[in-house]
Design a protein around this motif. Structure first.
Motif, PDB file in Angstrom:
ATOM      1  N   PHE A 113       0.807  -1.228   0.000  1.00 31.65           N
ATOM      2  CA  PHE A 113       0.000   0.000   0.000  1.00 31.65           C
ATOM      3  C   PHE A 113       0.836   1.272   0.000  1.00 31.65           C
ATOM      4  CE2 PHE A 113       0.179  -1.954   4.175  1.00 31.65           C
ATOM      5  CZ  PHE A 113       0.827  -0.975   4.910  1.00 31.65           C
ATOM      6  N   ASP A 114       2.140   1.164   0.356  1.00 30.85           N
ATOM      7  CA  ASP A 114       2.970   2.373   0.357  1.00 30.85           C
ATOM      8  C   ASP A 114       3.744   2.535  -0.962  1.00 30.85           C
ATOM      9  OD1 ASP A 114       4.427   0.137   0.852  1.00 30.85           O
ATOM     10  OD2 ASP A 114       5.545   0.935   2.572  1.00 30.85           O
ATOM     11  N   ASP A 115       3.472   1.641  -1.903  1.00 35.16           N
ATOM     12  CA  ASP A 115       4.162   1.695  -3.193  1.00 35.16           C
ATOM     13  C   ASP A 115       3.318   2.506  -4.192  1.00 35.16           C
ATOM     14  OD1 ASP A 115       5.217   1.219  -5.686  1.00 35.16           O
ATOM     15  OD2 ASP A 115       5.602  -0.908  -5.337  1.00 35.16           O
ATOM     16  N   PRO A 116       3.806   3.685  -4.606  1.00 36.19           N
ATOM     17  CA  PRO A 116       2.998   4.520  -5.511  1.00 36.19           C
ATOM     18  C   PRO A 116       2.768   3.881  -6.891  1.00 36.19           C
ATOM     19  CG  PRO A 116       5.194   5.463  -5.224  1.00 36.19           C
ATOM     20  CD  PRO A 116       5.108   4.305  -4.288  1.00 36.19           C
ATOM     21  N   GLN A 117       3.554   2.840  -7.199  1.00 36.18           N
ATOM     22  CA  GLN A 117       3.393   2.144  -8.491  1.00 36.18           C
ATOM     23  C   GLN A 117       2.108   1.309  -8.535  1.00 36.18           C
ATOM     24  OE1 GLN A 117       5.472   3.175 -10.694  1.00 36.18           O
ATOM     25  NE2 GLN A 117       7.281   1.876 -10.746  1.00 36.18           N
ATOM     26  N   VAL A 118       1.584   0.986  -7.346  1.00 42.92           N
ATOM     27  CA  VAL A 118       0.429   0.082  -7.303  1.00 42.92           C
ATOM     28  C   VAL A 118      -0.873   0.886  -7.302  1.00 42.92           C
ATOM     29  CG1 VAL A 118      -0.762  -1.699  -5.965  1.00 42.92           C
ATOM     30  CG2 VAL A 118       1.739  -1.699  -6.073  1.00 42.92           C
ATOM     31  N   ASP A 119      -1.732   0.528  -8.218  1.00 46.44           N
ATOM     32  CA  ASP A 119      -3.055   1.146  -8.290  1.00 46.44           C
ATOM     33  C   ASP A 119      -3.970   0.319  -7.366  1.00 46.44           C
ATOM     34  OD1 ASP A 119      -5.649   1.862  -8.958  1.00 46.44           O
ATOM     35  OD2 ASP A 119      -5.207   2.094 -11.089  1.00 46.44           O
ATOM     36  N   MET A 120      -4.182   0.870  -6.170  1.00 48.15           N
ATOM     37  CA  MET A 120      -4.922   0.132  -5.131  1.00 48.15           C
ATOM     38  C   MET A 120      -6.373  -0.167  -5.545  1.00 48.15           C
ATOM     39  SD  MET A 120      -3.311  -0.650  -2.405  1.00 48.15           S
ATOM     40  CE  MET A 120      -1.555  -0.673  -2.522  1.00 48.15           C
ATOM     41  N   GLU A 121      -6.998   0.798  -6.171  1.00 47.36           N
ATOM     42  CA  GLU A 121      -8.397   0.631  -6.572  1.00 47.36           C
ATOM     43  C   GLU A 121      -8.518  -0.519  -7.585  1.00 47.36           C
ATOM     44  OE1 GLU A 121     -10.797   1.956  -5.155  1.00 47.36           O
ATOM     45  OE2 GLU A 121     -12.390   1.301  -6.516  1.00 47.36           O
ATOM     46  N   ARG A 122      -7.573  -0.536  -8.507  1.00 47.89           N
ATOM     47  CA  ARG A 122      -7.569  -1.597  -9.521  1.00 47.89           C
ATOM     48  C   ARG A 122      -7.339  -2.968  -8.867  1.00 47.89           C
ATOM     49  NH1 ARG A 122      -3.475  -1.697 -14.720  1.00 47.89           N
ATOM     50  NH2 ARG A 122      -3.959  -3.822 -15.320  1.00 47.89           N
TER      51      ARG A 122
END
Ligand code: ATP
Length: 142
Positions: A113-122
């Motif tokens: 969750f702290d990785d800006p590369q990951v699209d959490m919503e997706r």
């Protein structure tokens, strides 16, 4: 006085960007609407609703059919129900191994969750899709 005849069947079409998944005359449909499940019988009032990822069931003759649909829209108009879904597959078509892998992949992404590369919503949506596929397949295929 004009005679009013109520429809006894619904013509159901379930369409995705890739294919026509179902085209059937049905007597009842249950739709996973954004605000909950909707039971549709012939003669239902017109409506347009957004779909949520979930189980769609319909009855045709004596047979009960189950599918998993993802996001999209459902339109009920007269004796027709049209489902336009991002994805839809029949319960018999669900590939359990593929859904299990998609679930693990989404869970791994959600841990970062702290990785800006990951699209959490997706990732959340992918997890929901995988879980609905797994639950529906287990429920209906034993
Ligand atoms: P994956 O990451 O495994 O592709 P996904 O949830 O991202 O899963 P979708 O984008 O929802 O996949 O679907 C793409 C297409 O693949 C759709 O036609 C859908 O019906 C089909 N599909 C996806 N997962 C499965 C599955 N487990 N079993 C059968 N068909 C599937």
């Amino acid at each position: 006085m004009a005679e009013i005849t109520l429809p006894t069947e619904i013509r159901l079409d379930i369409v995705t960007p890739d294919r026509l998944v179902a085209h059937d005359a049905v007597t009842a449909v249950t739709i996973p609407g954004k605000n909950g499940y909707l039971g549709i019988l012939p003669g239902h009032a017109p409506l347009l609703t957004e779909l949520a990822a979930g189980e769609l069931e319909y009855t045709s003759g004596n047979a009960q059919h189950t599918l998993v649909v993802d996001w999209g829209f459902a339109e009920v108009l007269g004796d027709r129900v049209i489902i336009l879904a991002q994805s839809a597959e029949r319960v018999e078509e669900i590939d359990l191994e593929r859904a299990e892998k998609a679930k693990v992949r989404a869970e791994e992404r959600l841990k970062r969750f702290d990785d800006p590369q990951v699209d959490m919503e997706r990732a959340r949506k992918a997890l929901t899709r995988a879980m609905v596929r797994l639950e529906t397949a287990h429920k209906h295929r034993g």
